[in-house]
Design a protein around this motif. Structure first.
Motif, mmCIF file in Angstrom:
data_model
loop_
_atom_site.group_PDB
_atom_site.id
_atom_site.type_symbol
_atom_site.label_atom_id
_atom_site.label_comp_id
_atom_site.label_asym_id
_atom_site.label_seq_id
_atom_site.Cartn_x
_atom_site.Cartn_y
_atom_site.Cartn_z
ATOM 1 N N ALA A 234 -128.294 49.333 25.686
ATOM 2 C CA ALA A 234 -128.797 49.783 26.987
ATOM 3 C C ALA A 234 -130.311 49.974 26.954
ATOM 4 C CB ALA A 234 -128.110 51.087 27.388
ATOM 5 N N TRP B 41 -130.371 55.384 32.860
ATOM 6 C CA TRP B 41 -129.139 55.196 32.101
ATOM 7 C C TRP B 41 -128.144 56.310 32.375
ATOM 8 C CZ3 TRP B 41 -127.654 57.024 26.769
ATOM 9 C CH2 TRP B 41 -126.547 56.328 26.266
ATOM 10 N N SER C 206 -126.474 62.204 27.072
ATOM 11 C CA SER C 206 -125.456 61.203 27.374
ATOM 12 C C SER C 206 -124.058 61.774 27.171
ATOM 13 C CB SER C 206 -125.653 59.965 26.489
ATOM 14 O OG SER C 206 -125.557 60.318 25.128
#
Length: 488
Positions: free
Chosen positions: A116, A152, A102
């Motif tokens: 999330a 995501w 991420s």
């Protein structure tokens, strides 16, 4: 959006894994990719997702040629891949694995990631404890975690390599519904599978590979026999199973209680005869994996006893289980069964368990070459475990099994295998049965359970709710029991 693969070539020594592959996939398409084990499907998808570099050729998305030198390059371009063996860090927690890759550097927002995770899990119908170690998850749950992580991270092209292995029929249906929704929103979905019925249920079009080349394609639906013939060059029919000759007690489970942080089971009892095949059925996380690992000496008993032949194994360690003639084939081939970086020759040396101070490497390579030929492994003595396809990794594991086993334990023995490879695996396994080996295996494939089991032990929420005669059971009855119906 349009994805183009242009003249992709990839060689591993003398093996031409991809030999001039070109295809175009449009936005909103659900494309199936079929082929026997070793056909080059996973290699092609690893090129597309940046895990390996092609020898030549290029990949373009929306007309722009992509520089795919790493998975990070691919995900930044919007291409994500769920591998057959999920790429997770076992010592890390669920949320730590979810956050891998991420953006944010040293200022990662854990609260936002947990939110999330919860939202995506709810959308797919998955359930995760953010703080649970990933090691405690089943293979199917690790796959689920990787899917939502890729979404995501912003994947626009989603590649799924055998994603339904180890998950329940309900989870599969939820996954398919989600993939159809994503495609309707313009995402490209590439679905790599050996299960023709799943490709037909999900995909708009299928492309077929054989021996590193594209050999054809079809709009769906189309006759399954047409796809099988493209995959193998012939129509494949499963071999008929000979009736079992069941002897005296090989395994006795007496009032066993097991537990881990997620599940507890109580009062498990079963007797298995020599030459008998017992299948373990149930939703992932219902207790089958816990029982298998306890039978293998990898998880302690809370109470009760286990005997294999005349040896009580309840308190013995894993090495003593091996000495007692017990062998375990895990679902995670590269995580628990094989060792990344070691060659086929080195694996056979380890499996031999000899303690010689000096190694005759010429003899070891000759022995490995003989097993490669006998078990039809597509590789060389110098091939590393991770360079083999899933089917060839399974063949290597089978080749490494010692002779004279009393009890063979298996977790999803044909996970990710094509029709012909799965039939070949079971032919070998049933040869062990004829030698008197008792077989206990867990599978999420109802057809596999019904076809190869003599009896089926059905788990639901940590309880064994029924032990069935496989020949007097059908898929509908088994499916109802697995789903908890008639579980009272």
């Amino acid at each position: 959006m349009q994805l183009e693969l242009r003249e992709i070539h990839k060689h591993f020594g003398r093996v031409r894994a991809n030999d001039g592959i070109s295809m175009t996939i449009e936005a909103g398409e659900l494309r199936g990719l079929l082929g026997e084990n070793g056909a080059g499907k996973s290699t092609l998808m690893k090129v597309l997702s940046g895990f390996i570099e092609a020898d030549s050729g290029e990949v373009a998305l929306d007309g722009e040629v992509l520089d795919l030198a790493s998975p990070r390059d691919a995900i930044e371009a919007g291409v994500g891949m769920l591998h057959q063996d999920p790429l997770v860090f076992l010592p890390f927690s669920v949320i730590d694995n979810f956050m891998l890759g991420s953006p944010g550097g040293a200022t990662l927002d854990r609260d936002a990631a947990e939110q999330a995770l919860a939202e995506l899990s709810e959308r797919f119908g998955f359930s995760f404890d953010p703080d649970a170690p990933v090691r405690s998850l089943t293979v199917g749950e690790r796959q689920q975690l990787e899917i939502i992580r890729l979404l995501w991270l912003g994947a626009r092209v989603l590649i799924l390599d055998e994603p339904t292995t180890g998950i329940s029929a309900t989870q599969r249906d939820q996954l398919f519904a989600t993939l159809k929704t994503l495609a309707a929103e313009g995402m490209i979905v590439i679905f790599v599978s050996h299960k023709l019925e799943e490709v037909e249920a999900l995909c708009d079009r299928v492309t077929v590979m054989r021996l590193g080349k594209l050999v054809g394609g079809a709009e769906l639906p189309c006759p399954p026999e047409q796809l099988v013939e493209m995959m193998f060059g012939k129509v494949v029919s499963p071999a008929e199973r000979a009736p079992a000759r069941i002897g005296g007690e090989a395994l006795t489970i007496d009032r066993v209680t097991l537990s881990d942080r997620l599940l507890s089971t109580a009062d498990l009892s079963l007797s298995v005869g020599t030459g008998e095949v017992v299948g373990l059925a149930g939703l992932e996380g219902s207790g089958q994996r816990l029982l298998l690992r306890s039978l293998a000496g990898l998880h302690p008993l809370d109470s009760g006893t286990i005997r294999v032949g005349d040896v009580e194994t309840s308190s013995l360690g894993y090495r003593a289980h091996l000495d007692a003639g017990i062998h375990f084939l895990p679902a995670g081939r590269l995580e628990e069964g094989l060792v990344r970086g070691l060659t086929i020759t080195e694996h056979f040396l380890l499996a031999g368990r000899r303690m010689d101070f000096f190694i005759d490497w010429d003899q070891a390579r000759d022995r490995a070459a003989a097993f490669i030929e006998e078990f039809s492994i597509k590789g060389t003595p110098e091939s590393t475990a991770e360079s083999l396809s899933g089917g060839n990794q399974q063949r290597l594991l089978l080749a490494m099994m010692p002779a004279g086993l009393r009890l063979l334990l298996m977790e999803h023995p044909t996970r990710g295998l094509d029709i012909e490879s799965a039939d070949w695996v079971w032919t070998r396994l049933l040869e062990r049965r004829e030698e008197g080996t008792a077989i206990v295996f867990a599978s999420a494939d109802l057809d596999e359970l019904l076809r190869y089991s003599d009896r089926i032990m059905v788990f639901f929420s940590g309880r064994v709710i029924r032990v069935l005669d496989a020949r007097a059971t059908d898929g509908e009855q088994l499916g109802h029991l697995i789903g908890g119906r008639d579980a009272a």
